[in-house]
Design a protein around this motif. Sequence first.
Motif, PDB file in Angstrom:
ATOM      1  N   MET A   1      40.508  74.127   5.004  1.00 38.04           N
ATOM      2  CA  MET A   1      40.971  74.856   6.169  1.00 38.04           C
ATOM      3  C   MET A   1      41.041  76.340   5.789  1.00 38.04           C
ATOM      4  SD  MET A   1      44.352  74.241   8.585  1.00 38.04           S
ATOM      5  CE  MET A   1      44.322  72.510   8.291  1.00 38.04           C
ATOM      6  N   SER A   2      40.587  77.187   6.676  1.00 34.61           N
ATOM      7  CA  SER A   2      40.580  78.611   6.382  1.00 34.61           C
ATOM      8  C   SER A   2      42.003  79.177   6.354  1.00 34.61           C
ATOM      9  CB  SER A   2      39.749  79.360   7.420  1.00 34.61           C
ATOM     10  OG  SER A   2      40.452  79.409   8.646  1.00 34.61           O
ATOM     11  N   GLU A   3      42.130  80.325   5.699  1.00 32.05           N
ATOM     12  CA  GLU A   3      43.444  80.964   5.600  1.00 32.05           C
ATOM     13  C   GLU A   3      43.979  81.342   6.976  1.00 32.05           C
ATOM     14  OE1 GLU A   3      45.414  84.917   3.576  1.00 32.05           O
ATOM     15  OE2 GLU A   3      43.546  84.135   2.780  1.00 32.05           O
ATOM     16  N   PHE A   4      43.088  81.820   7.851  1.00 33.88           N
ATOM     17  CA  PHE A   4      43.491  82.196   9.212  1.00 33.88           C
ATOM     18  C   PHE A   4      44.024  80.986   9.964  1.00 33.88           C
ATOM     19  CE2 PHE A   4      42.413  82.603  13.745  1.00 33.88           C
ATOM     20  CZ  PHE A   4      43.173  83.716  14.057  1.00 33.88           C
ATOM     21  N   ARG A   5      43.286  79.897   9.896  1.00 34.89           N
ATOM     22  CA  ARG A   5      43.692  78.680  10.599  1.00 34.89           C
ATOM     23  C   ARG A   5      45.014  78.144  10.061  1.00 34.89           C
ATOM     24  NH1 ARG A   5      39.491  73.794  11.270  1.00 34.89           N
ATOM     25  NH2 ARG A   5      40.904  72.392  12.311  1.00 34.89           N
ATOM     26  N   THR A   6      45.161  78.172   8.750  1.00 36.78           N
ATOM     27  CA  THR A   6      46.412  77.732   8.133  1.00 36.78           C
ATOM     28  C   THR A   6      47.577  78.593   8.608  1.00 36.78           C
ATOM     29  OG1 THR A   6      45.206  77.000   6.178  1.00 36.78           O
ATOM     30  CG2 THR A   6      47.571  77.296   5.937  1.00 36.78           C
ATOM     31  N   GLY A   7      47.341  79.906   8.687  1.00 34.68           N
ATOM     32  CA  GLY A   7      48.378  80.818   9.146  1.00 34.68           C
ATOM     33  C   GLY A   7      48.792  80.553  10.575  1.00 34.68           C
ATOM     34  N   ILE A   8      47.819  80.245  11.445  1.00 28.78           N
ATOM     35  CA  ILE A   8      48.110  79.937  12.848  1.00 28.78           C
ATOM     36  C   ILE A   8      48.985  78.689  12.934  1.00 28.78           C
ATOM     37  CG2 ILE A   8      47.094  79.167  15.033  1.00 28.78           C
ATOM     38  CD1 ILE A   8      46.697  82.117  14.564  1.00 28.78           C
ATOM     39  N   PHE A   9      48.630  77.659  12.178  1.00 27.82           N
ATOM     40  CA  PHE A   9      49.421  76.425  12.214  1.00 27.82           C
ATOM     41  C   PHE A   9      50.834  76.653  11.698  1.00 27.82           C
ATOM     42  CE2 PHE A   9      45.233  74.140  12.231  1.00 27.82           C
ATOM     43  CZ  PHE A   9      45.392  73.590  13.491  1.00 27.82           C
ATOM     44  N   ARG A  10      50.965  77.463  10.658  1.00 35.54           N
ATOM     45  CA  ARG A  10      52.307  77.772  10.139  1.00 35.54           C
ATOM     46  C   ARG A  10      53.130  78.539  11.172  1.00 35.54           C
ATOM     47  NH1 ARG A  10      50.526  79.650   4.219  1.00 35.54           N
ATOM     48  NH2 ARG A  10      50.274  77.588   3.313  1.00 35.54           N
ATOM     49  N   LEU A  11      52.482  79.497  11.842  1.00 38.00           N
ATOM     50  CA  LEU A  11      53.171  80.279  12.869  1.00 38.00           C
ATOM     51  C   LEU A  11      53.644  79.373  14.004  1.00 38.00           C
ATOM     52  CD1 LEU A  11      54.033  82.992  14.121  1.00 38.00           C
ATOM     53  CD2 LEU A  11      51.742  83.118  15.126  1.00 38.00           C
ATOM     54  N   LEU A  12      52.762  78.498  14.485  1.00 35.75           N
ATOM     55  CA  LEU A  12      53.140  77.576  15.559  1.00 35.75           C
ATOM     56  C   LEU A  12      54.274  76.662  15.119  1.00 35.75           C
ATOM     57  CD1 LEU A  12      49.678  76.601  17.065  1.00 35.75           C
ATOM     58  CD2 LEU A  12      51.477  77.947  18.150  1.00 35.75           C
ATOM     59  N   LYS A  13      54.194  76.155  13.903  1.00 38.30           N
ATOM     60  CA  LYS A  13      55.242  75.270  13.398  1.00 38.30           C
ATOM     61  C   LYS A  13      56.576  76.002  13.327  1.00 38.30           C
ATOM     62  CE  LYS A  13      56.260  72.096   9.650  1.00 38.30           C
ATOM     63  NZ  LYS A  13      55.842  71.550   8.367  1.00 38.30           N
ATOM     64  N   ARG A  14      56.545  77.261  12.895  1.00 44.96           N
ATOM     65  CA  ARG A  14      57.777  78.053  12.813  1.00 44.96           C
ATOM     66  C   ARG A  14      58.326  78.353  14.201  1.00 44.96           C
ATOM     67  NH1 ARG A  14      57.318  83.688  10.230  1.00 44.96           N
ATOM     68  NH2 ARG A  14      55.231  82.844  10.203  1.00 44.96           N
ATOM     69  N   MET A  15      57.422  78.648  15.162  1.00 45.04           N
ATOM     70  CA  MET A  15      57.859  78.972  16.514  1.00 45.04           C
ATOM     71  C   MET A  15      58.444  77.760  17.215  1.00 45.04           C
ATOM     72  SD  MET A  15      54.827  81.504  17.815  1.00 45.04           S
ATOM     73  CE  MET A  15      55.211  81.222  19.512  1.00 45.04           C
ATOM     74  N   ILE A  16      57.780  76.621  17.078  1.00 44.32           N
ATOM     75  CA  ILE A  16      58.214  75.412  17.779  1.00 44.32           C
ATOM     76  C   ILE A  16      59.381  74.768  17.046  1.00 44.32           C
ATOM     77  CG2 ILE A  16      57.551  73.092  18.482  1.00 44.32           C
ATOM     78  CD1 ILE A  16      54.745  74.201  18.969  1.00 44.32           C
ATOM     79  N   GLY A  17      59.238  74.579  15.730  1.00 40.67           N
ATOM     80  CA  GLY A  17      60.306  73.990  14.925  1.00 40.67           C
ATOM     81  C   GLY A  17      60.871  72.746  15.575  1.00 40.67           C
ATOM     82  N   GLU A  18      62.161  72.734  15.721  1.00 45.31           N
ATOM     83  CA  GLU A  18      62.858  71.604  16.326  1.00 45.31           C
ATOM     84  C   GLU A  18      63.244  71.888  17.771  1.00 45.31           C
ATOM     85  OE1 GLU A  18      63.619  68.518  15.032  1.00 45.31           O
ATOM     86  OE2 GLU A  18      62.249  69.109  13.438  1.00 45.31           O
ATOM     87  N   SER A  19      62.738  72.963  18.329  1.00 43.14           N
ATOM     88  CA  SER A  19      63.130  73.368  19.676  1.00 43.14           C
ATOM     89  C   SER A  19      62.505  72.475  20.737  1.00 43.14           C
ATOM     90  CB  SER A  19      62.716  74.824  19.928  1.00 43.14           C
ATOM     91  OG  SER A  19      62.868  75.144  21.286  1.00 43.14           O
ATOM     92  N   SER A  20      63.334  71.812  21.486  1.00 38.21           N
ATOM     93  CA  SER A  20      62.846  70.977  22.585  1.00 38.21           C
ATOM     94  C   SER A  20      62.205  71.830  23.667  1.00 38.21           C
ATOM     95  CB  SER A  20      64.002  70.183  23.190  1.00 38.21           C
ATOM     96  OG  SER A  20      64.534  69.294  22.257  1.00 38.21           O
ATOM     97  N   LEU A  21      62.762  72.998  23.918  1.00 37.19           N
ATOM     98  CA  LEU A  21      62.233  73.863  24.964  1.00 37.19           C
ATOM     99  C   LEU A  21      60.840  74.363  24.618  1.00 37.19           C
ATOM    100  CD1 LEU A  21      62.603  75.283  27.645  1.00 37.19           C
ATOM    101  CD2 LEU A  21      63.737  77.150  26.424  1.00 37.19           C
TER     102      LEU A  21
END
Length: 76
Positions: free
Chosen positions: A1-21
């Motif tokens: 997986m490219s560094e850019f793609r990995t970064g996007i997934f990490r960002l999404l995971k951090r943004m969504i986290g455990e937030s139901s909303l």
Amino acid sequence: MSEFRTGIFRLLKRMIGESSLALAIVYTIGHILIAMTCNRLITGADWTLAGYDAIVEPLINGVWFYVLHKAWRQYK
């Protein structure tokens, strides 16, 4: 997986986290896009009409998903 793609997934995971909303919002946006495309392909409706039709039902489902997810986490 490219560094850019990995970064996007990490960002999404951090943004969504455990937030139901946040999870409900991402789900709802995806649902609207899928519903618009299906409506357009199946009925041949104009994109605008397909969009109107696709927005109402997924918004209701998004609220339902939010409530369900909150309840699921509470009673888990």
